[in-house]
Design a protein around this motif. Structure first.
Motif, PDB file in Angstrom:
ATOM      1  N   ASN A  30       0.824  -1.211   0.000  1.00 28.42           N
ATOM      2  CA  ASN A  30       0.000   0.000   0.000  1.00 28.42           C
ATOM      3  C   ASN A  30       0.861   1.265   0.000  1.00 28.42           C
ATOM      4  O   ASN A  30       0.520   2.246  -0.670  1.00 28.42           O
ATOM      5  N   LEU A  31       1.951   1.244   0.746  1.00 30.05           N
ATOM      6  CA  LEU A  31       2.860   2.396   0.759  1.00 30.05           C
ATOM      7  C   LEU A  31       3.496   2.615  -0.613  1.00 30.05           C
ATOM      8  O   LEU A  31       3.685   3.759  -1.048  1.00 30.05           O
ATOM      9  N   ARG A  32       3.798   1.517  -1.312  1.00 31.26           N
ATOM     10  CA  ARG A  32       4.359   1.618  -2.670  1.00 31.26           C
ATOM     11  C   ARG A  32       3.321   2.167  -3.631  1.00 31.26           C
ATOM     12  O   ARG A  32       3.590   3.108  -4.387  1.00 31.26           O
ATOM     13  N   VAL A  33       2.112   1.575  -3.618  1.00 32.19           N
ATOM     14  CA  VAL A  33       1.059   1.934  -4.570  1.00 32.19           C
ATOM     15  C   VAL A  33       0.639   3.395  -4.391  1.00 32.19           C
ATOM     16  O   VAL A  33       0.428   4.114  -5.374  1.00 32.19           O
ATOM     17  N   SER A  34       0.567   3.844  -3.142  1.00 32.36           N
ATOM     18  CA  SER A  34       0.138   5.221  -2.874  1.00 32.36           C
ATOM     19  C   SER A  34       1.237   6.241  -3.170  1.00 32.36           C
ATOM     20  O   SER A  34       0.981   7.441  -3.196  1.00 32.36           O
ATOM     21  N   GLY A  35       2.456   5.761  -3.386  1.00 32.87           N
ATOM     22  CA  GLY A  35       3.571   6.673  -3.666  1.00 32.87           C
ATOM     23  C   GLY A  35       4.186   7.248  -2.404  1.00 32.87           C
ATOM     24  O   GLY A  35       5.048   8.119  -2.477  1.00 32.87           O
TER      25      GLY A  35
END
Length: 86
Positions: free
Chosen positions: A56-61
């Protein structure tokens, strides 16, 4: 044509001076800051989070990463910035 004879002592002195100069050049030109890259498992342990939360941290940037082959790598400085809220 002039020929100079070099003694073993002079050759040893040249070698010592040469090595000393090379070491000083290497030390002076050493990068002052190196980037430390962490793998996903190291980041999860560091932040005490699950694989899904990391995704989620990756996907949200929120947490920048680099993908090399099938592995994700994270800049340790970026993680620390995120933790500080910068």
């Amino acid at each position: 044509m002039k020929i100079d004879i070099v003694t073993m002592e002079e050759l040893q002195q040249f070698k010592t001076e040469f090595i000393r100069e090379m070491r000083s050049l290497i030390i002076d030109n050493k990068p002052t800051q190196t980037t430390e890259w962490l793998r996903s498992i190291e980041v999860r342990k560091m932040l005490n989070i699950s694989p899904g939360t990391l995704q989620n941290l990756r996907v949200s940037g929120t947490l920048p990463f680099k993908k090399i082959g099938g592995s994700m790598y994270y800049n340790k400085q970026e993680i620390e910035k995120m933790m500080k809220g910068e």
